[in-house]
Scaffold this active site. Structure first.
Site, mmCIF file in Angstrom:
data_model
loop_
_atom_site.group_PDB
_atom_site.id
_atom_site.type_symbol
_atom_site.label_atom_id
_atom_site.label_comp_id
_atom_site.label_asym_id
_atom_site.label_seq_id
_atom_site.Cartn_x
_atom_site.Cartn_y
_atom_site.Cartn_z
ATOM 1 N N GLU A 130 0.831 -1.216 0.000
ATOM 2 C CA GLU A 130 0.000 0.000 0.000
ATOM 3 C C GLU A 130 0.862 1.261 0.000
ATOM 4 O OE1 GLU A 130 -3.048 0.283 -0.537
ATOM 5 O OE2 GLU A 130 -4.064 -1.562 0.075
ATOM 6 N N GLU A 158 -3.545 -10.605 -0.080
ATOM 7 C CA GLU A 158 -4.425 -10.584 1.091
ATOM 8 C C GLU A 158 -5.799 -11.028 0.617
ATOM 9 O OE1 GLU A 158 -4.380 -6.710 3.078
ATOM 10 O OE2 GLU A 158 -2.206 -6.606 2.806
HETATM 11 C C1 IPT Z 1 -5.067 -3.798 3.537
HETATM 12 C C2 IPT Z 1 -3.683 -3.613 4.086
HETATM 13 O O1 IPT Z 1 -2.718 -3.975 3.148
HETATM 14 C C3 IPT Z 1 -3.455 -4.405 5.336
HETATM 15 O O2 IPT Z 1 -2.260 -3.960 5.914
HETATM 16 C C4 IPT Z 1 -4.607 -4.268 6.268
HETATM 17 O O3 IPT Z 1 -4.706 -2.932 6.672
HETATM 18 C C5 IPT Z 1 -5.859 -4.653 5.591
HETATM 19 O O4 IPT Z 1 -6.070 -3.860 4.486
HETATM 20 C C6 IPT Z 1 -7.078 -4.466 6.462
HETATM 21 O O5 IPT Z 1 -7.003 -5.101 7.673
HETATM 22 S S1 IPT Z 1 -5.373 -2.378 2.549
HETATM 23 C C7 IPT Z 1 -7.078 -2.210 2.292
HETATM 24 C C8 IPT Z 1 -7.331 -0.874 1.648
HETATM 25 C C9 IPT Z 1 -7.618 -3.264 1.427
#
Ligand code: IPT
Length: 992
Positions: free
Chosen positions: A413, A489
């Protein structure tokens, strides 16, 4: 530090470290070393002071002591603070505010006189958050940042034999804070190890290892480049390798993989020093858009791991690292993304040894610029290039010798911009043996894999097929279409969830382009704290008086803060299982498909066993040793019961459903090759129904009797004159009505991407959290008491028309046929649909629930791979999951019988069928709690929940799924509960 402001760079410029040594591998050496961890002198200032001289020993007034490694906020100085995306200070790069907590650290260290006899003396810091300046004996030597990266400082020219004074000034906020905006607590200080190293003349400065494996020849190629002024030999005794630096050997070896993490002890020596490392032979390639390790397509079944421990923050101990690795292996995780920074180096040693594929991620996140349209983003600013490139160089310098690392990541990010290409080029120059990953630039221009986060199942499938949306740049589009796809993720594990993990996993198995994904995230970052009156709990954002914070969003892990696996983690283990055993619906007969999902291993180490079970009793069991072994990727379709099982089925007692369960377990003789598991450890399990349950025997005998107080008695159930159920067997009933609400989960509370309204909001608008019942009629109809009613929420006009039909089934049993018909316009889903009972009970937490249905853990419509039908027992207390942020939890599906051992006697609940919208299923969904759903919804922390004197029992035809809308897609259509007519058939028996 004699005056830090005179140091060559300040903490408010994007300058790479000054006065430091070049990056090099983290290796075990026999050169002398002094551990500088322990108690240091410490003093915290509110601002970036210049007031304390570097030669001040820190023994005067105002100084205290602090444990290193550690964070000062967790040792009584200042407070932790949580923000996810936004910066907790004005976005004014590279400047930071004046209120900038600054820690002055002091300690003495001894230098043996022989250390000064040639060679160098070096200080090594493994991690300091966020910016620090170092002076020895009053002389400023170095400044550094890059919190999760090492810093080495040559102190030879300023140390003396005997005692020396080390001074470290650490600023909480610095230019570096702008590129370290990861979603975690802001925690500062010297939080990783510190050591003093003797670097002998002619010692080994660095070792660069290349250990590739060629799957077609079965040979490995090995070479080590040694940086030394001496004459180096490189030996792998087990392979008979004895080479000079730079010489290459090719020979037959056993490869390294996460499945079989074969390592070879390697020794590099000069006359002056020997270093030891463990070499693994493996090759990572991308061919035809498929991610491969040692030539085989590998699916990454991963997790995102932040370093966290509730009392120590990111200063995790080796024991915690080992616990994480063992927990990961035991839950069939094969990959870790080190979100969002290089982990403590020991963690990577463990990944090599136990077998986990690693995405090693650069210490970079600039997410807070996103909320200001990425204006001033360091990722796209030339002034920041040296600092960012320095970071990837230090990561690769430290970690490149680890076979477990299969990809480098530029960061997380951090938006888009010119410095991505600069970092990628620097990585390729140092190590071109691994693909590069970065999610933030959708074009994938600078990287080798196409990465996304939280793409929906539908979109993931389209990408799997190569049918993703086009990029405007045709060339980039064509290039990206040729790349493998990873979800860096997915399946946001906040609170109760994620739902739908199995839907993604099936896609990973189906499409070669999909290389898997990494669940967000490993652990809830709840900080151990206490209320003013001493009650311990795990705090989240806002619990520490923060000016701005992101609340519970820090509690989004598979592990609860104390490392108890959540139900989501148990589900993940079943979904990620290497030997998957699933019902094969298209076989025409009850059938189980047993799949070997390893990329390299046969199932030789797995023992397959079967059991035939009814009501949790084993009717027959045996093993499948005669079936032979499945090679990697192969499957058996089991369509016939073993002969012994068929015989047992013939003579099975009439009535209960019969299940055929197959399990894969670690054979006793091979447990040794999995130091993380004991013999018999489960590698996969599944079951299929071979005989459905017979309906409950028809109710015989009995009639509705008028009672003296104007009410009615139906078997063991007593009603008042208004048809209100007041007693069931020995238990006084405090409430009995239809219910359709639940204490919203974190996922329920958020609108899924692209949706206007969250589920919790839809339920609020439908009034489900505040229902009232209107009585329409109470009638005796033949042998039944029929009560009709309308159940609806205040301030809305949608509701349920309800018919309760109570029929005696002898003196001790009563049948309830419950008919629920939604009326009116509904804005969205329902949380549940079924009956809510309150039973007066002195100690509801202690009530034992003994049930036949899915268990032993909880199950929801989109999280039910882990649960198997059997007979299970828990107290009501143990049916609850103590989420860091309390919410709906603990449901058990497919329940055909449950005995509640109440103070007033045993009450049995049975069901032979429920249906919603015409879709029938066996068994109901059961939840039992010692508090109300409203109390659960209102609780901020588990200690807010206090057991009352009522046992609250939900008997549902269905409950809404979980989804993962807290960040990403909501409940999929296959698990959504829409308002639709529902029926439940229940029998209550007062068991004597
Ligand atoms: C995403 C981040 O990469 C991660 O660090 C964490 O914050 C997660 O979200 C939420 O728990 S970024 C998000 C805009 C998809």
């Amino acid at each position: 530090m004699a005056d830090a402001s005179a140091a060559p760079s300040t903490h408010e410029t994007p300058t790479p470290p000054t006065g430091v040594r070049s990056p090099r591998s983290h290796l075990a050496s026999d050169a002398p070393r002094a551990d500088l961890n322990g108690e240091w002198r410490f003093r915290l200032f509110d601002e970036a002071v210049t007031g304390v001289a570097a030669d001040d020993p820190g023994t005067g007034d105002g100084w205290g002591s602090i444990a290193v490694p550690g964070h000062w906020q967790l040792q009584g100085h200042g407070s932790p603070a949580y923000t996810n995306v936004v910066f907790p200070f004005p976005v004014d790069p590279p400047r930071v505010p004046r209120d900038n907590p600054t820690g002055e650290y002091r300690r003495t260290f001894a230098v043996p006189s022989e250390w000064l006899d040639g060679g160098r003396v070096v200080l090594r810091f493994e991690g300091v958050d966020s910016w620090f300046a170092v002076a020895v004996n009053g002389t400023p030597l170095a400044t550094s940042s890059g919190s999760r990266l090492p810093t080495e400082i040559d102190v030879t020219d300023v140390v003396v034999a005997g005692e020396n004074l080390l001074a470290v000034r650490v600023h909480q906020w610095s230019a570096a804070s702008y590129v370290e905006d990861q979603d975690q607590w802001w925690l500062s200080g010297i939080f990783r190890d510190v050591a003093l190293l003797r670097r002998p003349a002619g010692g080994i400065t660095d070792v660069r290892v290349a250990a590739e494996y060629d799957p077609t020849s079965g040979q490995g190629t090995f070479r080590a480049e040694v940086t030394t002024l001496g004459e180096a030999r490189v030996r792998i005794p087990e392979l008979g390798i004895d080479l000079a630096s730079g010489q290459e050997a090719t020979l037959a070896v056993e490869p390294w993989s996460a499945e079989v993490p074969r390592l070879y002890d390697t020794e590099v020596s000069t006359d002056a020093e020997t270093v030891r490392l463990r070499v693994g032979f493996r090759t990572v390639t991308i061919d035809d858009g498929v991610f491969r390790v040692n030539g085989a397509a590998v699916k990454l079944r991963g997790v995102n791991r932040h370093e966290f421990e509730p009392t120590r923050g990111r200063a995790v101990t080796p024991e915690t690292m080992l616990e994480d690795v063992v927990l990961a292996k035991r839950h069939h995780v094969n990959a870790v993304r080190t979100s969002h920074y290089p982990p403590h180096p020991h963690f990577l040693d463990l990944c090599d040894e136990y077998g986990l594929y690693v995405i090693d991620e650069n210490d970079l996140e600039t997410h807070g610029f996103g909320v200001i349209d990425w204006r001033g983003n360091p990722t796209d600013d030339a002034a920041w290039e040296p600092l960012l490139v320095d970071r990837v160089r230090r990561m690769i310098g430290r970690d490149a010798h680890h076979p477990s690392i299969v990809m480098w990541s530029l960061g997380n990010e951090a938006g888009e911009g010119r410095n991505l290409a600069a970092m990628a080029a620097a990585i390729r120059e140092l190590d071109d043996s691994r693909p590069i990953h970065y999610e933030g630039d959708r074009s994938s221009a600078d990287v080798d894999v196409y990465s996304r986060m939280y793409a929906s199942v539908g979109e993931t499938e389209r990408i799997g097929r190569g049918e993703e949306d086009q990029l405007t740049d045709g060339e980039l589009d064509a290039r990206r279409r040729g790349l493998p796809f990873v979800q860096c993720e997915y399946a946001h594990a906040m609170g109760n969830g994620p739902g739908g993990l199995a839907d993604y996993d099936e896609l990973f198995d189906t499409y070669p382009r999909l290389m898997g994904g990494f669940v967000w995230e490993w652990i809830d970052h709840g900080i151990a704290t206490r209320t003013p009156d001493g009650v311990e709990f795990f705090g989240y954002g806002g619990d520490f008086g923060e000016e701005i914070h992101d609340g519970t969003f820090i509690a989004d892990g598979m592990l609860l803060p104390d490392r108890t696996p959540s139900p989501g983690m148990v589900e993940m283990a079943a979904v990620y299982a290497p030997v998957r055993i699933d019902v094969e619906p298209d076989a025409g007969v009850p059938a189980l498909l047993v799949r070997n999902r390893y990329a390299f291993r046969s199932t030789e180490h797995a023992q397959l066993t079967w059991a035939l079970e009814a009501d949790g009793e084993v009717l027959a069991s045996g093993d499948y040793d005669d079936l032979g072994v499945l090679e990697a990727g192969e499957a058996f379709l089991l369509t016939e019961l073993p002969a012994e099982a068929s015989a047992a089925l013939e003579t099975a007692p009439a009535g209960p459903a019969v299940w055929w369960t197959v399990r894969a377990r670690l054979r006793p003789d091979v447990a040794i090759d999995a130091p993380w598991a004991e013999e018999g450890f489960g590698l996969g399990a599944g079951q299929v129904l071979v005989r459905a349950a017979a309906p409950l025997p028809a109710a015989v005998g009995g009639e509705v009797r008028a009672s003296d107080d104007g009410g009615y008695a139906v078997g063991p159930a007593a009603f008042d004159g208004a048809g209100r159920l007041v007693r069931l067997g020995g238990a006084e009933v405090t409430l009995a009505r239809v219910d359709a609400w639940r204490a919203p989960t974190d996922n329920d509370r958020a609108a899924s991407w692209g949706e206007a309204m969250s589920d919790a909001e839809a339920w609020r608008r439908s009034g489900l959290d505040r229902v009232h019942e209107r009585l329409d009629s109470v009638e005796v109809d033949g042998d039944a008491l029929v009560v009709t009613a309308r159940t609806a929420g205040a301030a809305t006009d949608c509701g349920f028309a309800v018919t309760y039909r109570w029929t005696p089934a002898g003196d001790d049993a009563v049948d309830l046929e419950l008919d629920i018909v939604p009326e009116g316009e509904w804005p969205g889903s329902l949380a549940r649909i079924g009956m809510l009972l309150g039973l007066a009970e002195g100690a509801p937490s202690d009530v034992l629930v003994d049930w036949v249905g899915l268990g032993p853990g909880e199950s929801y419509a989109d999280s039910k791979v882990a649960a198997l039908t059997g007979r299970w027992q828990h107290t009501v207390a143990d049916l609850q999951t103590r989420y860091t942020h309390p919410q709906e939890n603990g449901a058990r599906r497919g329940v055909t019988r449950a005995d509640l051992v109440l103070g007033a006697g045993r009450l049995r609940v049975e069901s032979d069928g429920v249906s919603v919208g015409g879709r029938a299923s066996t068994g109901l969904e059961l939840s039992a709690r010692p508090w109300t759903d409203a109390a659960l919804a209102a609780a901020a922390h588990p200690h807010d929940l206090v057991a009352g004197d009522v046992l609250w029992l939900h008997l549902d035809a269905a409950q809404h799924g979980l989804g993962s809308a807290a960040c990403g897609p909501g409940v999929l259509p296959n698990a959504v509960l829409r308002p639709a007519p529902a029926q439940l058939r229940l029998r209550f028996t007062a068991v004597r």
